[in-house]
Design an enzyme around this catalytic site. Sequence first.
Site, PDB file in Angstrom:
ATOM      1  CB  SER A   1      -0.953  -0.002   1.197  1.00 23.70           C
ATOM      2  OG  SER A   1      -0.254   0.205   2.412  1.00 23.70           O
TER       3      SER A   1
ATOM      4  NE  ARG B   1      14.330 -12.049   4.688  1.00 29.47           N
ATOM      5  CZ  ARG B   1      14.310 -13.057   5.550  1.00 29.47           C
ATOM      6  NH1 ARG B   1      13.239 -13.279   6.273  1.00 29.47           N
ATOM      7  NH2 ARG B   1      15.366 -13.803   5.715  1.00 29.47           N
TER       8      ARG B   1
ATOM      9  CG  HIS C   1      10.004   1.938  12.180  1.00 31.22           C
ATOM     10  ND1 HIS C   1      10.218   0.572  12.182  1.00 31.22           N
ATOM     11  CD2 HIS C   1       9.740   2.292  13.466  1.00 31.22           C
ATOM     12  CE1 HIS C   1      10.108   0.128  13.428  1.00 31.22           C
ATOM     13  NE2 HIS C   1       9.827   1.137  14.221  1.00 31.22           N
TER      14      HIS C   1
HETATM   15  C1  GRF Z   1       2.633  -1.869   7.461  1.00 29.72           C
HETATM   16  O1  GRF Z   1       2.561  -2.454   8.746  1.00 29.72           O
HETATM   17  C2  GRF Z   1       3.350  -0.558   7.549  1.00 29.72           C
HETATM   18  O2  GRF Z   1       3.126   0.039   8.821  1.00 29.72           O
HETATM   19  C3  GRF Z   1       4.797  -0.925   7.394  1.00 29.72           C
HETATM   20  O3  GRF Z   1       4.821  -2.050   6.535  1.00 29.72           O
HETATM   21  C4  GRF Z   1       3.553  -2.751   6.629  1.00 29.72           C
HETATM   22  C5  GRF Z   1       2.959  -3.081   5.286  1.00 29.72           C
HETATM   23  O4  GRF Z   1       2.979  -1.938   4.509  1.00 29.72           O
HETATM   24  N1  GRF Z   1       5.540   0.184   6.841  1.00 29.72           N
HETATM   25  P1  GRF Z   1       2.519  -1.992   2.940  1.00 29.72           P
HETATM   26  O5  GRF Z   1       1.004  -1.962   2.933  1.00 29.72           O
HETATM   27  O6  GRF Z   1       3.031  -3.290   2.354  1.00 29.72           O
HETATM   28  O7  GRF Z   1       3.115  -0.761   2.346  1.00 29.72           O
END
Ligand code: GRF
Length: 195
Positions: A13, A91, A109
């Site tokens: 996302s 990772r 983060h």
């Molecule tokens: C989420 O928990 C976000 O807080 C952290 O990575 C996780 C997945 O993010 N940065 P995304 O939807 O794959 O960008």
Amino acid sequence: MKRVAILISGGGSNMLELVRDMVGDHPARPVLVASNDPAAGGLVKAAALGIPTAAVDHRPFGKGRQAFEAALLAEVEAARPDILCLAGFMRILTPGFIQRFEGRMLNIHPSLLPKYPGLHTHARALAAGDTEAGCTVHEVTADLDAGPILGQARVPVLPGDTEATLAARVLTAEHRLYPATLRRFAAGDRSPLFL
Ligand code: GRF
């Protein structure tokens, strides 16, 4: 025009928000979305937007972190990125990989660093009774979640919040913060942005 490669591990996302923002007068464009998980949902979304993708499954490498990173690096370097964005990339990268991109690798983060580096940030904020939480975009250095801060966004912790409701509120803030921070960084502005 700066070339941006984005590393993901899941739904992507944050990657989607970065890609959606890199249009028009934005000084950067996405050139690669890569993942350590061939099944990462974000790879399909990136491909649907016409962005080159790559996947290097870390599992066959077992403990061979160096060999996994060499394979990932080959895919990333082939895209000739100027900037590398970690976006939900799960990772831990070795100093060897990080050195290749020192000063031009960003990560988001889900906490107000330096509070709560590492995992389970929302559970830790709730357990501590924090009334505020948020997210941080920082330069990636060999010290995990400890590089120079480029941006932060704060959200309230509300009565009755669960890990899920807080995570959702922070994720919404991530989707505002990361694009705004990358835009500044790509324009050569490293001054931190506070939303
Ligand atoms: C989420 O928990 C976000 O807080 C952290 O990575 C996780 C997945 O993010 N940065 P995304 O939807 O794959 O960008």
